[in-house]
Write an enzyme that holds these catalytic residues in place. Structure first.
Site, PDB file in Angstrom:
ATOM      1  N   SER A 150      -6.053   7.671  12.256  1.00  0.00           N
ATOM      2  CA  SER A 150      -7.100   8.646  12.556  1.00  0.00           C
ATOM      3  C   SER A 150      -7.141   9.675  11.432  1.00  0.00           C
ATOM      4  CB  SER A 150      -6.813   9.346  13.889  1.00  0.00           C
ATOM      5  OG  SER A 150      -6.887   8.431  14.952  1.00  0.00           O
ATOM      6  N   ASP A 185      -4.663   6.723 -12.489  1.00  0.00           N
ATOM      7  CA  ASP A 185      -5.025   5.304 -12.535  1.00  0.00           C
ATOM      8  C   ASP A 185      -5.187   4.740 -11.131  1.00  0.00           C
ATOM      9  OD1 ASP A 185      -2.364   5.410 -11.830  1.00  0.00           O
ATOM     10  OD2 ASP A 185      -1.707   3.805 -13.146  1.00  0.00           O
ATOM     11  N   GLY A 207      -1.901   8.390  -9.091  1.00  0.00           N
ATOM     12  CA  GLY A 207      -2.549   7.083  -9.088  1.00  0.00           C
ATOM     13  C   GLY A 207      -2.331   6.315  -7.813  1.00  0.00           C
ATOM     14  N   ARG A 242      -8.280  15.195   1.045  1.00  0.00           N
ATOM     15  CA  ARG A 242      -7.073  15.719   1.707  1.00  0.00           C
ATOM     16  C   ARG A 242      -5.883  15.715   0.766  1.00  0.00           C
ATOM     17  NH1 ARG A 242      -8.691  12.903   5.830  1.00  0.00           N
ATOM     18  NH2 ARG A 242      -7.144  11.244   5.583  1.00  0.00           N
ATOM     19  N   ASP A 243      -5.765  14.653  -0.046  1.00  0.00           N
ATOM     20  CA  ASP A 243      -4.665  14.609  -1.018  1.00  0.00           C
ATOM     21  C   ASP A 243      -4.693  15.836  -1.923  1.00  0.00           C
ATOM     22  OD1 ASP A 243      -3.320  12.274  -0.333  1.00  0.00           O
ATOM     23  OD2 ASP A 243      -4.617  11.004  -1.534  1.00  0.00           O
ATOM     24  N   HIS A 248     -10.434  -2.538   1.042  1.00  0.00           N
ATOM     25  CA  HIS A 248     -10.529  -3.448   2.182  1.00  0.00           C
ATOM     26  C   HIS A 248     -11.356  -2.854   3.330  1.00  0.00           C
ATOM     27  CE1 HIS A 248      -7.268  -5.175  -0.148  1.00  0.00           C
ATOM     28  NE2 HIS A 248      -7.318  -6.274   0.580  1.00  0.00           N
ATOM     29  N   HIS A 297       0.820  -1.204   0.000  1.00  0.00           N
ATOM     30  CA  HIS A 297       0.000   0.000   0.000  1.00  0.00           C
ATOM     31  C   HIS A 297       0.861   1.264   0.000  1.00  0.00           C
ATOM     32  CE1 HIS A 297      -4.004   1.725   0.463  1.00  0.00           C
ATOM     33  NE2 HIS A 297      -3.489   2.608   1.286  1.00  0.00           N
ATOM     34  N   HIS A 312     -10.098   2.539  -1.426  1.00  0.00           N
ATOM     35  CA  HIS A 312     -10.346   2.236  -0.011  1.00  0.00           C
ATOM     36  C   HIS A 312     -11.152   0.947   0.037  1.00  0.00           C
ATOM     37  CE1 HIS A 312     -10.348   4.264   4.131  1.00  0.00           C
ATOM     38  NE2 HIS A 312      -9.119   4.190   3.690  1.00  0.00           N
TER      39      HIS A 312
END
Length: 740
Positions: free
Chosen positions: A314, A495, A532, A117-118, A98, A50, A96
């Protein structure tokens, strides 16, 4: 100081952290001793798929990431693309998956929060969101619960934050029964001189924690996102984060205000692996060390350990390197917005990542080896097998094409998504020009009289399963085509690569070939990848998802008065097919949903044809020649004209052409569009198409209250609308799933 070790590091503990024996040996070689428990957690977080992209990095490097409009490509929180006049669009898509399967509402909500936020971490104000959702088969006992939770979570967060959801996708397939996909996209607007990056610069500068307090939610989330599911899945519920969109809205406003003050040197949001990942990335990118003092971290739970604080996910938190002289001003801004502001460390010149808790050094690691020099694998992969050719003449025809059309347009994959998008605020901010339900979402650019942006998200997973290379090409081509169908010029893409376990050579082969196809299409269509995300290990009990390389893209419209949408047909208009009649039924919806077959090759994507046909259509739209436009994809011509009829509330009488009826109606050949135009303009379009070498066929005329195609289809628009709009509400109300 001595480094304390709070737990014995056993083989079981190492395995529980997702580290392979050879990776643990690499850690021992790197630091020359046994890691502390906190250090083990840090390595686990930073070296998982990840965060490190260790299985895909080699192949991601082959993608085209630059272009005349690209200001910032992959490697930052989001990509940045020039849209003229000193403005730029900042965007990214991220998974997101899982968390959303384990806790659908919070998993989806925090997926939206994370991608927003990104975008605003880069200095951009979010202006649009999309989400691409894949669920299991409708009659699976968990599907309805998951759809309800995910859609509520997406809407609950996005609506409260105040960003319009302008598009997305929803698909159903049994291969997602144990692993749903939630891919969230966000875009924002910024000025060229107002872009902020995550690379720390300068020694001895304060490292500041901003936003919400730290709790235990999400501890180990990034590690969970890099593992397969098994029967113990419910035990993973505590690793799902909890989101608060109102705090995030305050964080947005506080960050943008602080950025405008000139106080910010570097900024990174706390997403996967929280404080660990954000601190390591800031330091490693700037060739600096970072020292953190955890006693200064604002917490909302008692007795949190260093391990928990470092790995907490968090939400609504940022890490920033600040100009020291601006400290008081920055603190005042965040206090005004009701947010925490704490100096939790400093930058150093020793390239070490040092963590101190209660006076003890609990971690002291080489920062580059955690960050941009993490392990990288060249995993073995197998060339995917090819399906035998399937001529249309070998595919059975149906007795009644009207019934077939009604069944397909009222099916789980082709029916209206109104039930979904009516739960999203599609109009907030007041700039939405085209909302979900068409080819692409369109919003005006605030502060500009005529400029607009178009957004789309696309992939056809069954094509990717049959042929990952062509499927990868097709995902890019369809996204590019959907943006083009509004009249926009596609600028760049992002992507989101969702696959199974890369340790299996056949899965790794899917990933390699899909990336190869994506790269080829992006190069041919001048549609570079600027950001991506990769999500691997999407498997449950050894069953992988369909390979799903989602592509989202952004296009620019110089004058939003010259755009097209699928619902603009007028009585008396002529419909023209651009790109030729359908012949390809391999891997089609027709074959799958009417005959329960998944054979034949995926359609071939001729990229030169895509570009030529698309540029022709865009030119016609911008020249004011077109009243409506729709690209052809799932379900082919019949589904495209049926959707145009439904959205326009008008019938049409069309010629069936000379080919085999099932291929002409439902063939899924690529690079095709249907346009509506006045009779005079249609003649001009046909003349220009002939001159440009674009295959075309005049289909017929708009009018009446039925869709008639030759003597093979005759269905009222009312019946089409009932079928199209009926499936989703019926499914969600608990009615038995039927085959229509």
């Amino acid at each position: 100081m001595t480094i304390s070790n709070t737990r014995d590091i056993t083989p079981e503990l190492i395995e529980a952290h997702g580290l392979k024996p050879d990776e643990y040996q690499r850690i021992l070689d790197l630091i020359g001793r046994e890691p502390t428990f906190t250090e083990l957690g840090i390595f686990s977080a930073m070296w998982n798929e990840h965060c490190s992209y260790k299985s895909s990095k080699k192949w991601l490097r082959t993608l085209p990431t630059t272009g005349p409009r690209v200001i910032q490509g992959p490697g930052e929180n989001a990509g940045v693309v020039d849209i003229g006049d000193g403005d730029c669009v900042v965007f990214k898509m991220e998974s997101h998956n899982h968390p959303s399967y384990i806790e659908p509402y919070q998993g989806a909500a925090t997926g939206v929060g994370g991608i927003l936020r990104d975008v605003f971490t880069m200095g951009a104000r979010p202006v649009a969101a999309m989400n691409a959702l894949r669920f299991g088969e409708p009659d699976h006992p968990k599907t309805r619960h998951l759809v309800s939770g995910v859609v509520s979570g997406v809407g609950g967060y996005g609506n409260a934050f105040g960003v319009p959801t302008v598009g997305g996708e929803v698909n159903f397939d049994k291969r997602y029964n144990g692993n749903i996909l939630v891919n969230a996209f966000a875009a924002g607007l910024a000025k060229h001189d107002g872009i902020f990056l995550s690379e720390a610069k300068g020694v001895g500068l304060p490292v500041v924690y901003l936003g919400a307090k730290t709790g235990r939610d999400g501890v180990g989330g990034a590690t969970m996102a890099s593992a397969e599911f098994d029967e113990s899945i419910e035990e993973k519920r505590p690793t799902v984060q909890v989101g608060d969109p109102f705090t995030e809205k305050c964080l947005l406003e506080a960050c943008l205000e602080l950025m405008a003050s000139g106080a910010v040197i570097a900024i990174q949001d706390m997403g996967a692996a929280g404080l660990t990942c954000s601190a390591v990335e800031m330091g490693a990118k700037g060739d600096l060390g970072i020292e953190l003092i955890l006693d200064h971290v604002p917490v909302r739970e008692e007795n949190m350990t260093a391990y928990e604080m470092m790995l907490s996910e968090s939400q609504e938190r940022m890490l920033m390197v600040l100009k020291p002289e601006k400290e008081a001003e920055a603190q005042a801004i965040f206090r005004k917005w009701g947010l925490d502001f704490a100096i939790v460390g400093k930058t150093t010149d020793d390239l070490r990542f040092r963590v101190i808790h209660q006076g003890e050094e609990v971690a002291n690691l080489p920062i580059k080896d955690l960050g941009d020099e993490a392990p990288e694998y060249d995993r073995p992969w197998m060339e995917p097998g090819k399906h035998a050719p399937l001529p249309a003449s070998n595919v059975p025809q149906v007795e009644d094409y009207s019934t077939a059309l009604l069944k397909l347009i009222g099916s789980p994959d082709l029916s209206s998504r109104r039930w979904v998008y009516e739960q999203y605020d599609t109009l907030i901010q007041g700039n939405s020009l085209q909302v979900p339900g068409g080819d692409a979402g369109v919003i005006r650019v605030e502060g500009h009289d005529t400029k607009a942006l178009a957004f789309s998200s696309d992939v056809t997973p069954r094509y990717c399963e049959a042929d990952p290379f062509e499927g990868g090409k097709q995902a890019v081509a369809e996204c590019w085509r959907n943006i083009t169908a509004t009249g926009a010029e596609p600028l760049a893409s992002t992507d989101n690569l969702n696959f199974g376990n890369p340790e299996k050579p056949e899965i790794m082969g899917q990933l390699v070939k899909a990336i190869e196809g994506i790269g080829e299409a992006c190069r041919a269509l001048d549609f570079p990848i600027v950001s991506g995300n990769v999500s691997l290990y999407n498997e449950t009990n050894g069953q992988a998802i369909l390979p799903t390389p989602t592509i989202a893209g952004v296009g620019l419209i110089p004058d939003w008065t010259q755009t097209a949408k699928i619902g603009g047909m007028q009585d008396g208009d002529t419909l023209v097919l651009l790109g030729g009649d359908g012949t390809h039924l391999g891997q089609s919806i027709y074959l799958r949903d009417l005959f329960d077959r998944a054979d034949g090759p995926a359609p071939t994507v001729d990229l030169a044809l895509e570009k030529r046909n698309g540029e022709f259509v865009r030119s016609a739209i911008r020249n004011g020649q077109v009243t409506a436009c729709h690209d052809l994809s799932d379900g082919g011509l019949a589904i495209a004209v049926a959707e145009m009829a439904i959205k326009s509330g008008k019938g049409a009488e069309l010629d069936a052409g000379d080919g085999l009826p099932h291929a002409v109606l439902f063939g899924e050949d690529q690079a095709r569009y249907v346009v509506a135009a006045t009779a005079e303009m249609a003649k001009l379009i046909a003349l220009n198409a002939e001159g440009a070498g674009v295959p075309f066929r005049v289909l017929g005329t708009v009018g009446g209250d039925s869709l008639k195609i030759g003597n093979v289809v005759d269905v009222s628009v009312a019946d089409l609308t009932d079928a199209f709009e009926g499936w989703f509400p019926g499914f969600m109300s608990g009615e038995p799933v039927s085959d229509n």
